[in-house]
Enzyme design. Structure first.
Site, PDB file in Angstrom:
ATOM      1  N   LYS A 102       1.119  -0.954  -0.243  1.00  0.00           N
ATOM      2  CA  LYS A 102      -0.228   0.105  -0.554  1.00  0.00           C
ATOM      3  C   LYS A 102       0.898   1.463   0.214  1.00  0.00           C
ATOM      4  O   LYS A 102       0.422   2.337  -0.430  1.00  0.00           O
ATOM      5  CB  LYS A 102      -0.896  -0.388   1.609  1.00  0.00           C
ATOM      6  N   CYS A 159      -8.451  -6.925   6.522  1.00  0.00           N
ATOM      7  CA  CYS A 159      -8.723  -8.199   5.173  1.00  0.00           C
ATOM      8  C   CYS A 159      -9.177  -8.970   6.041  1.00  0.00           C
ATOM      9  O   CYS A 159      -9.449  -9.590   5.958  1.00  0.00           O
ATOM     10  CB  CYS A 159      -7.686  -8.434   4.692  1.00  0.00           C
TER      11      CYS A 159
END
Length: 462
Positions: free
Chosen positions: A273, A392
């Site tokens: 990210k 997640c």
């Protein structure tokens, strides 16, 4: 279970029926039946030692160096498919053994008919022993019609109440989607390449644009679950793309990172990210990447170099001399991205063995870690600045629950930014596919075709 390996000759290369080279660096060619025997052996190792599948597969490969890369990949696909359908395969076959799970998964995951499976289990040479009459009958006739939800959905039974609270009537469809193979997605690095140009240049990979992420491409995978070796492609080595699930790409986009801002990636890990944030910022501004575990940061430096991405990596010390490496930024950061440690329930398509090793104690540990990183993020962000909290996971305790607990601890210093407003600003076409929760939004395999990412945004009031 019968021993899958017959005695080896002096060279250690005569134990398995291969054709062609026996060099481990080349593609040997074990028979499909021999691969089934190997998969049963690996599944037994996983069950007996309660270890990650990747470790068991690695050890098997080291002990059978004559097996080529194609064989090892095919055996891994058999093992992971069996783990995806472990509960339902055991139900179909009437017993929870490595052999039964593999047999059941060949029907449930690969769609093989009973005669086709029987042809792999002949007992000849290195094939597994023949199917019994009982195995043949169950393989041919047993169904999941009466199976409980955790069996039909191949998930630990203790997580179903929490998942049911989130998913409602979609519980079983989502669990079944989590038991399928994941797609292979890449994110085109806009610091170096435009997606349209990259799509043309990567035509040999038969890539297609991802449905939702503006910089994503999806690469077809074979019937055995294998994709191309993307990490050796010249375009990868030149930094054109990173391998990243579309859901992770969208989560990065929903941070609304902008050029000129000061942004901290608080749980940067290997930097997936961080690289996406650098591209969104167009390398303009200040991007700081760190992680509580310095070992996880090891790959980030090379990845930044390859991508041409600018970020300041702050690696914490270990041991007694460990100190906070972000204190000089307290109260000054425009955006803090918290890609929090979590149970990973949203990634079961990629890590099917993880769901069977998940325990309630693991969840409790993750909740504590999430509270710690959220509190650290709250100290970093300036008045008017924002925290983007990402997991997640599909478990509400780790998602809305973690945000709610931060709001309780912080009093009136923070407010939730409505997720619908964030989506409208960043990717409005995505809205009909999302589940909007009390404090954030949830992606999922059945709805968005991605891993199960959760995203919530909080703004500091004062």
């Amino acid at each position: 279970m019968p021993e899958a390996r017959p005695p080896c000759g002096p060279s250690g290369q005569e134990a398995w029926p291969y054709r062609g080279s026996v060099n481990a660096s080349e593609e040997s060619d074990l028979t499909p039946a021999a691969r089934c025997s190997a998969a049963i052996e690996v599944l037994a190792d996983i069950a007996e030692r309660r270890r990650p599948a990747a470790d068991a597969l690695k050890d098997w490969g080291l002990a059978h160096r004559f097996a080529g890369s194609g064989d090892r990949a095919a055996i891994a696909s058999l093992v992971y498919d069996a783990l995806r359908r472990r509960a339902s395969a055991a139900w179909i076959m009437g017993e929870d053994t490595p052999r039964a799970i593999l047999i059941g998964s060949l029907r449930l995951q690969q769609g093989l008919a009973a005669p086709t499976v029987a042809a792999l289990f002949t007992g000849e040479r290195f094939a597994p022993p023949p199917l019994s009459e009982g195995e043949l009958t169950r393989l041919r006739d047993a169904t999941l019609a009466e199976a409980p939800a955790h069996v039909a959905g191949d998930a630990p039974d203790w997580v179903l109440p929490a998942l049911g609270a989130l998913l409602g009537e979609d519980l079983l469809p989502e669990l079944r989607a989590l038991a399928r193979r994941a797609p292979l997605d890449i994110r085109i690095n806009s610091l170096k390449q435009d997606r349209a140009d990259a799509l043309a240049a990567l035509g040999h990979l038969s890539a297609e644009p991802t449905p939702h992420a503006p910089q994503g491409l999806r690469i077809p995978i074979g019937a055995d679950g294998r994709g191309p070796a993307l990490h050796v492609e010249p375009e990868f080595l030149e930094g054109w793309y990173e391998i990243q699930d579309e859901g992770s790409q969208l989560a990065s986009l929903l941070t609304e990172a902008r050029p000129g801002e000061t942004i901290v990636d608080l749980c940067a890990g290997g930097g997936g990210k961080t690289l996406a944030l650098a591209a969104l910022m167009r390398n303009a501004g200040r991007l700081v990447a760190t992680d509580g575990d310095p070992r996880r940061l090891a790959p980030i430096h090379e990845r930044l170099r390859r991508a041409g991405a600018r970020a300041e990596v702050r690696t914490p010390r270990t041991g007694r001399a460990r100190a906070d490496v972000l204190t000089d930024l307290d109260g000054t950061v425009d955006r803090v991205v918290v890609d929090a440690p979590c149970t990973g329930t949203g990634t079961w398509r990629r890590n099917p063995d993880a769901k069977w090793r998940l325990r309630p104690g693991s969840l409790a540990t993750r909740l504590s870690e999430q509270a710690a990183v959220l509190d650290r993020a709250a100290a970093l962000v300036r008045p008017g600045g924002r925290i983007t909290y990402i997991t997640c996971s599909l478990l509400p305790e780790e998602n809305d629950g973690a945000v709610a607990r931060l709001l309780e601890r912080a009093g009136d210093r923070f407010a939730v930014v409505p997720a619908a407003r964030v989506v409208e600003a960043a990717r409005p076409a995505l809205a009909p596919l999302l589940r909007f929760t009390r404090h954030g939004l949830q992606m999922s395999p059945a709805r968005t075709g991605t891993d199960g990412f959760y995203v919530a945004t909080l703004e500091r009031r004062r």
